[in-house]
Design an enzyme around this catalytic site. Structure first.
Site, PDB file in Angstrom:
ATOM      1  N   ARG A   1      57.726  27.259  14.880  1.00  0.00           N
ATOM      2  CA  ARG A   1      57.441  27.016  13.452  1.00  0.00           C
ATOM      3  C   ARG A   1      56.302  27.924  12.991  1.00  0.00           C
ATOM      4  O   ARG A   1      55.280  28.035  13.663  1.00  0.00           O
ATOM      5  CB  ARG A   1      56.998  25.568  13.211  1.00  0.00           C
ATOM      6  CG  ARG A   1      58.048  24.518  13.403  1.00  0.00           C
ATOM      7  CD  ARG A   1      57.631  23.187  12.762  1.00  0.00           C
ATOM      8  NE  ARG A   1      56.207  22.891  12.924  1.00  0.00           N
ATOM      9  CZ  ARG A   1      55.578  21.899  12.313  1.00  0.00           C
ATOM     10  NH1 ARG A   1      56.226  21.121  11.475  1.00  0.00           N
ATOM     11  NH2 ARG A   1      54.291  21.683  12.517  1.00  0.00           N
TER      12      ARG A   1
ATOM     13  N   TYR B   1      45.633  17.098   5.302  1.00  0.00           N
ATOM     14  CA  TYR B   1      45.091  18.025   6.297  1.00  0.00           C
ATOM     15  C   TYR B   1      46.013  19.207   6.558  1.00  0.00           C
ATOM     16  O   TYR B   1      45.695  20.069   7.362  1.00  0.00           O
ATOM     17  CB  TYR B   1      44.772  17.299   7.612  1.00  0.00           C
ATOM     18  CG  TYR B   1      45.888  16.424   8.159  1.00  0.00           C
ATOM     19  CD1 TYR B   1      46.967  16.982   8.813  1.00  0.00           C
ATOM     20  CD2 TYR B   1      45.844  15.039   8.004  1.00  0.00           C
ATOM     21  CE1 TYR B   1      47.983  16.193   9.305  1.00  0.00           C
ATOM     22  CE2 TYR B   1      46.861  14.234   8.495  1.00  0.00           C
ATOM     23  CZ  TYR B   1      47.936  14.818   9.140  1.00  0.00           C
ATOM     24  OH  TYR B   1      48.943  14.026   9.606  1.00  0.00           O
ATOM     25  N   LYS B   2      47.171  19.243   5.883  1.00  0.00           N
ATOM     26  CA  LYS B   2      48.079  20.389   6.042  1.00  0.00           C
ATOM     27  C   LYS B   2      47.757  21.413   4.947  1.00  0.00           C
ATOM     28  O   LYS B   2      46.702  22.030   5.004  1.00  0.00           O
ATOM     29  CB  LYS B   2      49.524  19.895   6.040  1.00  0.00           C
ATOM     30  CG  LYS B   2      49.816  19.014   7.276  1.00  0.00           C
ATOM     31  CD  LYS B   2      51.169  18.339   7.276  1.00  0.00           C
ATOM     32  CE  LYS B   2      51.304  17.438   8.499  1.00  0.00           C
ATOM     33  NZ  LYS B   2      52.444  16.507   8.412  1.00  0.00           N
TER      34      LYS B   2
ATOM     35  N   PHE C   1      60.188  12.942   9.472  1.00  0.00           N
ATOM     36  CA  PHE C   1      59.116  12.928  10.465  1.00  0.00           C
ATOM     37  C   PHE C   1      59.120  11.502  11.029  1.00  0.00           C
ATOM     38  O   PHE C   1      59.188  10.537  10.280  1.00  0.00           O
ATOM     39  CB  PHE C   1      57.794  13.245   9.747  1.00  0.00           C
ATOM     40  CG  PHE C   1      56.622  13.387  10.662  1.00  0.00           C
ATOM     41  CD1 PHE C   1      56.281  14.617  11.195  1.00  0.00           C
ATOM     42  CD2 PHE C   1      55.838  12.288  10.978  1.00  0.00           C
ATOM     43  CE1 PHE C   1      55.180  14.751  12.029  1.00  0.00           C
ATOM     44  CE2 PHE C   1      54.733  12.417  11.814  1.00  0.00           C
ATOM     45  CZ  PHE C   1      54.403  13.644  12.347  1.00  0.00           C
TER      46      PHE C   1
ATOM     47  N   ASP D   1      57.822  11.449   0.571  1.00  0.00           N
ATOM     48  CA  ASP D   1      56.766  11.881   1.481  1.00  0.00           C
ATOM     49  C   ASP D   1      56.539  13.373   1.235  1.00  0.00           C
ATOM     50  O   ASP D   1      57.434  14.195   1.481  1.00  0.00           O
ATOM     51  CB  ASP D   1      57.167  11.611   2.937  1.00  0.00           C
ATOM     52  CG  ASP D   1      56.053  11.949   3.914  1.00  0.00           C
ATOM     53  OD1 ASP D   1      55.293  12.898   3.637  1.00  0.00           O
ATOM     54  OD2 ASP D   1      55.963  11.285   4.965  1.00  0.00           O
TER      55      ASP D   1
HETATM   56  C1  LIG Z   1      52.402  15.223   9.054  1.00  0.00           C
HETATM   57  C2  LIG Z   1      53.320  14.152   8.573  1.00  0.00           C
HETATM   58  C3  LIG Z   1      52.971  12.799   8.665  1.00  0.00           C
HETATM   59  C4  LIG Z   1      51.709  12.415   9.379  1.00  0.00           C
HETATM   60  O1  LIG Z   1      51.358  11.095   9.262  1.00  0.00           O
HETATM   61  P1  LIG Z   1      49.914  10.615   9.758  1.00  0.00           P
HETATM   62  O2  LIG Z   1      49.868   9.209   9.457  1.00  0.00           O
HETATM   63  O3  LIG Z   1      48.916  11.473   9.035  1.00  0.00           O
HETATM   64  O4  LIG Z   1      49.818  10.928  11.213  1.00  0.00           O
HETATM   65  C5  LIG Z   1      53.822  11.866   8.100  1.00  0.00           C
HETATM   66  N1  LIG Z   1      54.972  12.227   7.498  1.00  0.00           N
HETATM   67  C6  LIG Z   1      55.339  13.541   7.411  1.00  0.00           C
HETATM   68  C7  LIG Z   1      56.606  13.919   6.716  1.00  0.00           C
HETATM   69  C8  LIG Z   1      54.539  14.532   7.972  1.00  0.00           C
HETATM   70  O5  LIG Z   1      54.915  15.808   7.895  1.00  0.00           O
END
Ligand SMILES: *Cc1c(COP(=O)(O)O)cnc(C)c1O
Length: 426
Positions: free
Chosen positions: A398, A246-247, A152, A221
């Site tokens: 997705r 939040y996921k 990401f 992560d």
């Molecule tokens: C959703 C996600 C993030 C989001 O990071 P934020 O700081 O909450 O915006 C980071 N890394 C991964 C792998 C994600 O899927």
């Protein structure tokens, strides 16, 4: 254009797959959990972006605002347990990621925690190798940060800045090549447990072991794995980990993230953001910094109490839930979706990017649109017909499957409507 269902107005399926879905729902041991969430007859397959609202959160949040803030005011930092909430919520997250208590702190965003973790890991690795960048005296300097090439994006951006600050360089490496590419000059490897785009599950124990054999540190992560499948941080010896809530953890929009630092490494965790909340004695208000022991060392400033306590309440839905049952249902949902897609979507319109092998699959299915299907338009049509997934440019649909509230009937409907939407291309 085929007839358009109103909000949630998709006809019940009548074929053999709909009957199979009903049978699977009837024997689903997690089926009762769905009523703990606020849902309607929309088929919600976007819990991997924003989890649904747990039913008890609004009441708890109202109490936090009206009583704890409104009436107790400043007293709540002590009397309502606000001050210690980051560690308390961390301890609620811990069992979901295979961590014993005292190693997880909730707060800040995943992005901020990636930065803390990567800088701290590079600092540890450089001290392990006997000096700063380029001046190791008991081994080669560890000057390289390996970043998951499929990460990401935010993780990559932050790793780049973390590297610049610590005198290291960044190299992108595919997770499958991580074990072969890690070496004596690697400081840290930053890897996503599940690929956000394809839903591929990376080998956390295997990569962790390989990174350790090379004498380096690993940061995981867990954004797309925590809450969707068991994560074994302690058992695999992972060094540090971050993730959002939040996921699949349903903490609400922008809810605080978390940081895991393995207990043995806590005394060596040298935060690049040593705010007063991570001080050993914050209310001494001393000019000099002295880090707290334990997970609190990962804190920065005053916690975001409203979001944090909403998250605490949301984590209550996990009480009594076996993660092995979550994983079994997640795989059954994604298997069933792939079968329904094969049955309903015309040949040549979509191709799955998600691995077939259970050991390599997270809890989402990503379909690449082909054969003239415009993925953005297809997702708009799905949403208009009550099937909510998301679209990632250029051509990926997705679908996230949240085992606590997704039903097999949802899965059958989603695939059936997808078949209709992708079958009516001009
Ligand atoms: C959703 C996600 C993030 C989001 O990071 P934020 O700081 O909450 O915006 C980071 N890394 C991964 C792998 C994600 O899927």
């Amino acid at each position: 254009m085929s007839e358009r269902g109103g909000h949630g107005g998709i006809a019940e399926g009548r074929g053999p797959l709909a009957a199979e879905a009903a049978a699977l729902d009837a024997e689903d041991v997690l089926a009762a959990k769905r009523k703990d969430f606020v849902l309607d007859d929309t088929v919600y397959l976007d819990g991997n972006s924003l989890g649904a609202l747990p039913r008890s959160v609004p009441g708890r949040l109202a109490d936090v605002v009206e009583r704890e803030w409104g009436r107790l005011r400043i007293r709540s930092w002590q009397e309502s347990g606000w001050w210690t909430a980051p560690e308390r919520v961390g301890d609620l997250i811990a069992p979901l990621i295979g961590a014993a208590g005292g190693q997880v702190v909730a707060g800040d965003s995943t992005s901020v925690n990636v930065f803390k973790a990567v800088v701290a890991a590079v600092r540890m690795a450089q001290r392990d190798s006997g000096g700063g960048a380029g001046e190791g005296d008991s081994g080669p300097a560890r000057t390289e940060v390996l970043v998951d090439a499929t990460t990401f994006p935010t993780d990559g951006y932050l790793a780049e800045s973390a590297a610049r600050m610590t005198g290291a360089t960044v190299r992108a490496v595919a997770p499958a090549d991580m074990a072969a590419e890690v070496g004596p000059t690697t400081a840290v490897a930053l890897v996503n447990h599940v690929d956000y785009r394809t839903g591929e599950l990376n080998d956390l124990p295997g990569i962790t072991a390989a990174v350790h054999r090379a004498g380096a540190r690993v940061v995981w992560d867990l954004c797309h794995s925590a809450g969707a499948l068991p994560v074994d941080l302690d058992a695999s010896g992972a060094d540090l980990a971050v993730g959002c809530t939040y996921k699949y953890l349903n903490g609400g929009p922008g809810s605080p993230a978390y940081l895991y630092v393995r207990r043995a490494l806590q005394p060596r965790f040298d935060s690049p953001l040593p705010g007063w909340n991570s001080h050993a004695d914050p209310f001494a208000m001393s000019a000099g910094y002295r880090p707290a022991e334990g997970a609190a060392r990962g804190r920065v400033g005053t916690p975001d109490i409203l979001s944090l306590l909403a998250l605490e309440e949301a984590l209550g839905v996990w009480e009594g839930v076996e993660l092995t049952a979550v994983r079994a249902k997640s795989l059954a949902l994604t298997d069933f979706f792939l079968r329904c897609v094969r049955a309903y979507v015309p040949e040549g319109r979509t191709r799955s990017l998600t691995p077939e092998a259970h050991g390599r699959r997270g809890s989402q299915v990503s379909l690449l649109c082909e054969g003239g299907v415009d993925a953005g338009r297809a997702m708009e049509a799905l949403i208009a017909r009550g099937i909510v997934g998301d679209f990632r440019r250029p051509g990926v649909l997705r679908f996230g499957f949240t085992p606590l509230y997704t039903s097999f009937a949802d899965v059958e409907r989603a695939a059936r409507v997808l078949g209709e939407v992708t079958g009516v291309t001009g």
